[in-house]
Design an enzyme around this catalytic site. Structure first.
Site, short mmCIF file in Angstrom:
data_model
loop_
_atom_site.label_atom_id
_atom_site.label_comp_id
_atom_site.label_asym_id
_atom_site.label_seq_id
_atom_site.Cartn_x
_atom_site.Cartn_y
_atom_site.Cartn_z
N LYS A 64 28.03 -14.11 24.74
CA LYS A 64 28.31 -15.30 23.92
C LYS A 64 27.32 -15.44 22.77
O LYS A 64 27.71 -15.63 21.62
CB LYS A 64 28.27 -16.57 24.80
CG LYS A 64 28.23 -17.86 24.00
CD LYS A 64 28.06 -19.08 24.87
CE LYS A 64 26.68 -19.42 25.33
NZ LYS A 64 25.86 -20.29 24.48
N ASN A 65 26.04 -15.38 23.09
CA ASN A 65 25.05 -15.69 22.05
C ASN A 65 24.93 -14.60 20.99
O ASN A 65 24.53 -14.88 19.86
CB ASN A 65 23.68 -16.00 22.69
CG ASN A 65 23.72 -17.36 23.39
OD1 ASN A 65 24.61 -18.18 23.13
ND2 ASN A 65 22.78 -17.59 24.31
N CYS B 20 19.82 -31.99 22.05
CA CYS B 20 20.91 -31.74 22.99
C CYS B 20 20.39 -31.95 24.39
O CYS B 20 19.23 -32.31 24.58
CB CYS B 20 21.48 -30.34 22.81
SG CYS B 20 20.44 -29.10 23.51
N ARG C 235 32.10 -23.43 27.96
CA ARG C 235 31.44 -23.00 26.72
C ARG C 235 30.90 -21.58 26.86
O ARG C 235 30.78 -20.88 25.86
CB ARG C 235 30.26 -23.93 26.39
CG ARG C 235 30.68 -25.30 25.90
CD ARG C 235 29.44 -26.06 25.44
NE ARG C 235 28.57 -25.13 24.75
CZ ARG C 235 27.25 -25.06 24.90
NH1 ARG C 235 26.64 -25.89 25.69
NH2 ARG C 235 26.55 -24.18 24.26
#
Ligand code: EPZ
Length: 448
Positions: free
Chosen positions: A42-43, A136, A421
Site C-alpha cells: 500500500k505505502n 490523525c 484502507r
C-alpha cells in the site's frame, strides 16, 4: 477484461452510525494451514501513484492492491485532471494534462498520503495548493520537514487561511534548485517529497539522515526507471541529480511487508503452520528477528516464500524504530501476540505519540496491558476471550483481527473502514487458510 474508470465521489462523507456499520464476526481458536498470497505494498503504491504526476508519458503500475486508500489516491489524481484507468491489479496513469494545482480538501483530509503529491505537483506546475493533512488517530504528524525541504530547494511556502499549503517556484526560474538537506528525523514522507521534487530540479540534491524504508527504495526504483538519477536510496544519504524530463514506464510494486508481517502473526498467534508468498524476506528481517526471540520458527522457502511453524510463545521487549529497526506499523499486531505469550513484555513506541489506542480493546478481550507514557507493559495471559471491539486505526484493526483468531468464543470487530484502507480481502485470505470469520452487513444497511 473488466476496465474501470474510477469515479470521483466527493460526497461519500455521510457519517454512518455504529449500528449501521458492517462488522467482522470471528470464531477464534481455529488452526490455520496453507499459503496466503501477499498483495502489493500500500505505502509504496500510494507514493508511486503520487510520483507519477512527474511523468508526461504513460505510467503502467502493476501489483496495485485493491484498497480504499488506493481508490482515494486515484480520485485525487483524477481531480487534478490526470487520467487513471484500473484493470484488476494494473493501474494506467497519464498525467500529460494536469488541469488543477489545487488538491480538494475532501480527499486530502481523509488520507494523509495524499500530501505526497505536493512535491511532484509543484515540480510539474511551478505551483501547488494542498490542504494540510492535519493530525490523525496515531499522532500529530506534522509536515514541517517536507516544507523545509522544499524551501531549501527554492520554493516559497505559505500557509493560507483554511490550512492550505501554497507552494510556488518564484520568479522565472521554472525549476526547483538542488540543495543539501539534513532531516532532523528520518521521515518517510519528507524523504519521499524531497526525492521526487529533486528528480526534475536543477542540479544535485543531497538528503542526509534520509528514511531507509523499502518503500523509499521502491519509489526511487520507480523514478529511476522513468529516467531519474538517484543514488543511495536505502541508505541514510540519497543523492539526486536533476534531469529535464522523465519518460514512460511499466513498473511492478513490491509485496507489502506489513501485510506479510500481519499474516506471520496470524500464524504465530493460532500456533499454525502457514506460508506466505510473494514476500521479500529481507524487508521482514526486524519482524522475523522478533518472532524468533518470541520462540517462533520462520523459514525461508526459496527467495520469495516464508513459512511460520507453531511454537510456544514467550515474552520479549520491543522498541519501534525507523527502518531497519522494528516497524511501528507492526507494533499493534505484535502486542496482540505478546498478550498471550508467557511472561512480561515491554513495548516502547518511539515513532508516533498516540499509537496505543488498541490497548483498551485488547484488555476488553482479557489481555493484561498497562500503558505509561510511550511504554506498554504486557503481562502474558493464558488465553483471550471473544468480545465486541472497535478498531481505532488501520494497524489497530489488524491487531484486533489476529487477537480474535486466537480468542475463545466470538469476537466482533467494528470500525472496518480502517481495515479496508490497508488490507486487501483480509477475510477471504484468512478464510482460505481455514479461519472462521465473516463480514456481516448490519440489517439497517442491507440492500443499500
Ligand atoms: C509513513 O508515514 C507510513 N505511511 C506510515 O504507515 C508508517 O507508520 C510511517 O511511515 C513510519 O514507518 C505512508 O507511507 C503513507 P514519517 P509518514 O514521516 O511518512 C515525524 C500505515 O499504517 N515527522 O516517517 O507519515 C512524525 O510525526 C501508516 O500504513 C515530523 O516531525 O511517517 C513521526 O513522529 C501509518 N515532521 C515521525 O516523524 C515531518 O515533517 C515519522 O513520520 C514529518 C514527520
Amino acid at each position: 477484461m473488466e476496465d474501470t474508470a474510477i469515479n470521483i465521489n466527493l460526497a461519500e462523507t455521510r457519517t454512518i452510525s455504529l449500528e449501521e456499520q458492517p462488522f467482522l464476526e470471528i470464531q477464534g481458536r481455529q488452526e490455520l494451514s496453507g499459503e496466503v498470497k501477499i498483495s502489493g505494498a500500500k505505502n509504496s503504491a500510494l507514493a508511486i501513484m503520487a510520483a507519477s504526476l512527474l511523468c508526461q508519458d504513460d505510467c503502467r503500475l502493476r501489483n496495485i492492491p485493491c484498497l480504499v486508500d488506493i481508490n482515494r489516491m486515484s480520485q485525487l489524481l483524477q481531480a487534478l485532471g490526470v487520467k487513471v484507468q484500473r484493470n484488476r491489479e494494473i493501474l494506467d496513469i497519464n498525467a500529460v494534462n494536469i488541469r488543477s494545482s489545487q488538491a480538494p480538501y475532501e480527499i486530502v483530509s481523509r488520507m494523509r498520503a495524499s500530501f505526497d503529491i505536493i512535491g511532484p505537483l509543484l515540480t510539474r506546475l511551478g505551483v501547488a495548493r494542498v490542504p494540510l493533512p492535519g493530525g490523525c488517530a496515531i499522532g500529530a504528524r506534522p509536515v514541517d520537514l517536507y516544507l523545509q525541504g522544499l524551501q531549501a530547494m527554492g520554493a516559497n511556502i505559505q500557509i493560507e487561511s483554511g490550512g492550505i499549503v501554497y507552494a510556488c517556484i518564484p520568479g522565472n526560474k521554472g525549476r526547483l534548485q538542488g540543495a543539501k538537506i539534513y532531516l532532523n528525523k528520518p521521515s518517510v514522507g519528507a524523504t519521499k517529497t524531497i526525492m521526487t521534487a529533486a528528480t526534475l530540479a536543477e542540479g544535485e540534491t543531497r538528503i542526509e539522515n534520509a528514511a531507509q524504508e523499502p518503500e523509499i527504495v521502491d519509489l526511487a526504483n520507480f523514478c529511476r526507471q522513468m529516467g531519474a538519477q538517484i543514488k543511495g536510496a536505502g541508505t541514510n544519504t540519497i543523492i539526486i541529480s536533476g534531469v529535464e524530463r522523465l519518460h514512460a514506464l511499466d513498473y511492478s510494486i513490491i509485496p507489502d511487508r506489513i501485510e506479510a508481517g500481519t499474516f506471520l502473526i496470524a500464524g504465530a498467534i493460532t500456533r499454525s503452520d502457514i506460508s506466505l508468498c510473494p514476500v521479500i524476506p529481507e524487508h521482514l528481517m526486524p519482524v522475523i528477528a522478533k518472532l524468533n526471540s518470541i520462540g517462533c520458527r520462520v523459514i525461508n522457502e526459496g527467495s520469495d516464500r516464508l513459512r511460520i511453524l507453531p511454537e510456544n510463545l514467550k515474552a520479549v521487549d520491543i522498541e519501534t524504530l525507523p527502518y531497519p529497526g522494528f516497524p511501528t506499523d507492526m507494533q499493534a499486531p505484535f502486542m496482540a501476540l505478546l498478550s498471550i505469550s508467557e511472561g512480561n513484555s515491554i513495548i516502547s513506541e518511539t515513532i508516533f505519540e498516540n499509537r496505543f489506542r488498541h490497548v483498551a480493546e485488547l484488555n476488553r478481550m482479557g489481555a493484561d496491558i498497562r500503558v505509561k507514557g510511550n511504554h506498554a507493559l504486557i503481562r502474558g495471559v493464558s488465553a483471550l476471550s471473544g468480545a465486541p471491539v472497535m478498531a481505532t486505526d488501520l494497524r489497530a484493526s489488524a491487531a484486533l483481527v489476529v487477537a480474535g483468531l486466537a480468542a475463545e468464543g466470538t469476537t466482533i470487530v467494528r470500525g472496518l473502514h480502517h481495515l479496508d484502507r490497508g488490507y486487501e480481502n483480509i477475510e477471504s485470505k484468512l478464510q482460505k487458510l481455514g479461519a472462521k470469520l465473516q463480514r456481516v452487513n448490519s440489517p439497517n444497511r442491507q440492500g443499500n
